[in-house]
Design an enzyme around this catalytic site. Structure first.
Site, mmCIF file in Angstrom:
data_model
loop_
_atom_site.group_PDB
_atom_site.id
_atom_site.type_symbol
_atom_site.label_atom_id
_atom_site.label_comp_id
_atom_site.label_asym_id
_atom_site.label_seq_id
_atom_site.Cartn_x
_atom_site.Cartn_y
_atom_site.Cartn_z
ATOM 1 N N GLY A 67 0.489 -1.328 -0.436
ATOM 2 C CA GLY A 67 0.052 0.007 0.047
ATOM 3 C C GLY A 67 1.078 1.026 -0.560
ATOM 4 O O GLY A 67 0.000 2.186 0.426
ATOM 5 N N PRO B 116 4.298 -5.215 -1.436
ATOM 6 C CA PRO B 116 4.265 -3.574 -2.032
ATOM 7 C C PRO B 116 3.817 -3.862 -4.053
ATOM 8 O O PRO B 116 4.417 -4.905 -3.862
ATOM 9 C CB PRO B 116 5.602 -2.437 -2.651
ATOM 10 N N GLY B 117 3.140 -3.596 -4.142
ATOM 11 C CA GLY B 117 2.570 -3.108 -6.058
ATOM 12 C C GLY B 117 2.641 -2.607 -6.434
ATOM 13 O O GLY B 117 3.462 -2.392 -7.409
ATOM 14 N N ARG B 118 1.645 -1.336 -6.551
ATOM 15 C CA ARG B 118 1.553 -0.471 -7.365
ATOM 16 C C ARG B 118 3.124 0.440 -7.266
ATOM 17 O O ARG B 118 2.931 1.070 -8.171
ATOM 18 C CB ARG B 118 0.196 0.389 -6.524
ATOM 19 N N CYS C 167 -20.643 2.087 -22.593
ATOM 20 C CA CYS C 167 -22.226 3.094 -22.294
ATOM 21 C C CYS C 167 -22.798 2.876 -21.544
ATOM 22 O O CYS C 167 -23.100 2.550 -20.611
ATOM 23 C CB CYS C 167 -23.163 2.167 -23.750
#
Length: 499
Positions: free
Chosen positions: A341, A382-384, A451
Site C-alpha cells: 500500500g 508493495p504492488g502499485r 456506454c
C-alpha cells in the site's frame, strides 16, 4: 482559519474551565484547528461532498457543526492536521484556473514548499518521441518503461530494515515485468492459484520460497493444491483452522491478522477493520494459537495489510509493532509481513512517500521489541509502488463535443481499459502528448466510448486546444490498469507494450 486567532490568554482559559466545572465535567482539548467548508446553501449539496468527507476518515474529529445560516460546515481537528486537510480539500473541491486575474494563484502556487532539489523529468516526457511513434500504430495502448520499474525496485532493496520485498502480483502480472523484478531479487505475493501458476511459468527457475500465496475465501482445493506444491501459504480465517485443520496438520503457515485500522484513499482500498473481509481480528490471536496447537500447525509468519495509497510511514511501523507484540504466542514465528500500500504521488503536487523515514521507523519498531522479536525477519509487499509510475495509457482523440459550457474530449478507449477513476475516484494526470508544450487553456472532461455514464477518465482537466487525431497520455497507469481491464461492450482493452 488564521492560527493567530487562537492566541488565547491562558489565565482567561483556565478561569473559563473553572467556572464551567461547576456546571459540568470540563475537558480542555488542544491545540486544535477549525476547518470550514464555506458555500451557499451547503445543506443542499452535502450529497456532492462525499469524496471530500472521506479525507476525514482517519482523523480525530472533536466537533462537527453546521451554521444556522446554511453557509458553512466546520470540523475541529488536531492543529497539525489543519494545513494538510485544507490543501487536500481545496484540491478536491475547487477547480484551479491558471493565470486568472480574479481568483489569483492556486493553493499550490501560494504554499508549495520549495523543492529540495530540481525535480527529475518523468520518463514519458523524455521519451515522448518514442511514445508518439508507438501511438502511430495503435489507437490505444499501455506502455511500460523497464528502467522506472528497476529504479523503484532498487529503492526498496536499499531499505536496511526490510529482509524481503514481495511484489503484489495483482497490480500488474505482465510476464516481462515479473522476470525483471525476479532478476532484481524480489519475491511475489499471489492471491489465487492462477497467479501462482503464472509466476512459475513466467519465471521457471524461481524458488518456491520466494512466493507467498494469500487466498481469501477460496475453495479448500486451492489450499490443498498450494500445500502439495510446497508454496508458502497464508490463512486469513479461523474457519480454515477450525474446519480444515487436518489438511494443515504438521504444516508451516502464515496467518493474516486484521489490526483493526484500515487506511487508504477510498473505502474500496481499505483492507482492515470490521467492514473489510480480510484477516483474523487481532483480538482472536489466542484462538489462533489454540487451534494451531490442536492441529500441530506451526505459525511461522504473521501478515497484515491496512490498505493502499498510504503516505504515512507510521502505518507500517504500527503494523510491525502490533505483529511483533504477538510473537510470544507463536514460538515458531520467523517472519512478519507488514503488507504494502505504499502511496504513489498522483502527479498534481503531492509529495512522494519518504522511504528514508519508513526505514527509520521500521528499524525502531524492531529494536524496541527487543530480544528474539528483534531478530524476526520483516517483509514488505508493495504492488502499485513498483509499477504505477512506469506505465502510461496512450489513446487517440476520436471526437470533440460541447454541451452548453461543458466540453468533452472523446478518446479511443475508456473504463474498459482503465476502471480506477470510475471505481474509486482515482486521479490520473492527463496530458495532450501531441501538444505537450502548448499552454493548457481549455477545461475539459476526458471520456471514452463505453456506454456508461461513469465512463470518465478525467473531470475538468486543463488541456491545450485538442483536436481529433491527437494522442492523450494518462500517467501512473502501470498498476491496476490492464490488470483490471475488461471487454465490456465487447470493446477490446488497450494492448500492452514495453519500451
Amino acid at each position: 482559519l488564521d492560527p493567530a486567532a487562537n492566541a488565547l490568554d491562558p489565565v482567561l482559559v483556565q478561569r473559563l474551565v473553572t467556572e464551567l466545572s461547576g456546571l459540568c465535567r470540563t475537558q480542555l482539548i488542544g491545540p486544535c484547528a477549525s476547518v470550514s467548508l464555506v458555500g451557499r446553501n451547503i445543506r443542499a449539496i452535502l450529497h456532492r461532498l462525499g469524496e471530500a468527507f472521506e479525507l476525514f476518515a482517519d482523523q480525530r474529529i472533536y466537533l462537527v457543526s453546521q451554521a444556522a445560516n446554511d453557509l458553512n460546515f466546520t470540523f475541529v481537528v488536531d492543529e497539525d492536521q489543519g494545513d494538510r486537510l485544507v490543501e487536500e480539500l481545496h484540491e478536491r473541491l475547487i477547480q484551479g484556473v491558471r493565470g486568472d486575474e480574479v481568483l489569483g494563484p492556486s493553493w499550490q502556487q501560494l504554499f508549495a514548499p520549495p523543492p529540495a532539489a530540481a525535480p527529475v523529468p518523468v520518463w514519458w516526457r523524455t521519451r515522448r518521441d518514442e511514445l508518439l511513434a508507438l501511438a502511430a500504430g495503435h489507437e490505444c495502448a499501455y506502455v511500460y518503461d523497464r528502467d522506472t520499474v528497476r529504479a523503484a525496485a532498487g529503492q526498496l532493496r536499499a531499505l536496511q530494515s526490510v529482509d524481503q520485498v514481495l511484489y503484489a502480483l495483482k497490480a500488474n502480472p505482465h510476464a516481462e515485468l515479473l522476470r525483471l523484478l525476479a532478476a532484481e531479487g524480489l519475491g511475489f505475493e499471489c492471491v489465487s492459484r492462477g497467479e501462482v501458476e503464472h509466476v512459475l511459468s513466467s519465471v521457471p527457475q524461481l524458488p518456491r520460497e520466494r512466493i507467498l500465496f494469500t487466498p481469501n475465501f477460496a475453495a479448500r482445493e486451492e489450499y490443498a493444491w498450494a500445500l502439495e506444491q510446497r508454496i508458502p501459504l497464508t490463512i486469513d480465517n479461523l474457519f480454515v483452522l477450525s474446519q480444515w485443520g487436518e489438511l494443515l496438520r504438521g504444516r508451516e503457515v502464515f496467518v493474516r491478522i486484521d489490526t483493526g485500522t484500515g487506511r487508504g484513499h477510498h473505502h474500496h482500498v481499505r483492507t482492515a477493520g470490521a467492514h473489510a473481509k480480510f484477516g483474523i481480528p487481532i483480538e482472536e490471536a489466542e484462538s489462533i494459537a489454540e487451534l494451531a496447537a490442536c492441529h500441530a500447525i506451526r505459525i511461522v509468519g504473521l501478515h497484515a495489510h491496512a490498505g493502499s495509497g498510504v503516505m504515512d510511514v507510521d502505518n507500517w511501523a504500527d503494523i510491525a509493532t502490533r505483529l511483533l507484540a504477538l510473537a510470544q504466542r507463536f514460538p515458531d514465528l520467523r517472519v512478519i509481513d507488514v503488507g504494502g500500500g505504499l502511496g504513489v504521488p498522483d502527479g498534481h503536487g503531492q509529495h512522494g512517500l519518504e522511504l528514508g523515514e519508513l526505514d527509520t521507523v521500521l528499524s525502531a519498531s524492531r529494536q524496541s521489541a527487543g530480544g528474539r522479536r528483534a531478530r524476526i525477519a520483516l517483509w514488505l509487499e508493495p504492488g502499485r509502488f513498483l509499477v504505477a509510475a512506469a506505465g502510461v495509457l496512450l489513446a487517440r482523440v476520436t471526437q470533440i463535443k460541447v454541451k452548453d459550457d461543458v466540453h468533452y474530449v472523446g478518446i479511443a478507449t475508456g473504463m474498459n481499459s482503465l476502471i480506477r477513476p470510475a471505481l474509486y475516484g482515482a486521479w490520473h494526470e492527463i496530458v495532450n502528448l501531441t501538444r505537450l508544450d502548448e499552454p493548457a487553456t481549455h477545461t475539459t472532461n476526458v471520456v471514452g466510448p463505453i456506454c456508461e455514464s461513469a465512463d470518465f477518465l478525467g473531470h475538468d482537466r486543463l488541456l491545450p486546444a485538442t483536436h481529433p487525431g491527437d494522442v492523450l497520455l494518462i500517467a501512473n497507469a502501470g498498476a491496476y490498469g490492464h490488470a483490471m481491464s475488461s471487454r465490456y461492450n465487447l470493446r477490446e482493452p488497450a494492448p500492452e507494450l514495453l519500451l
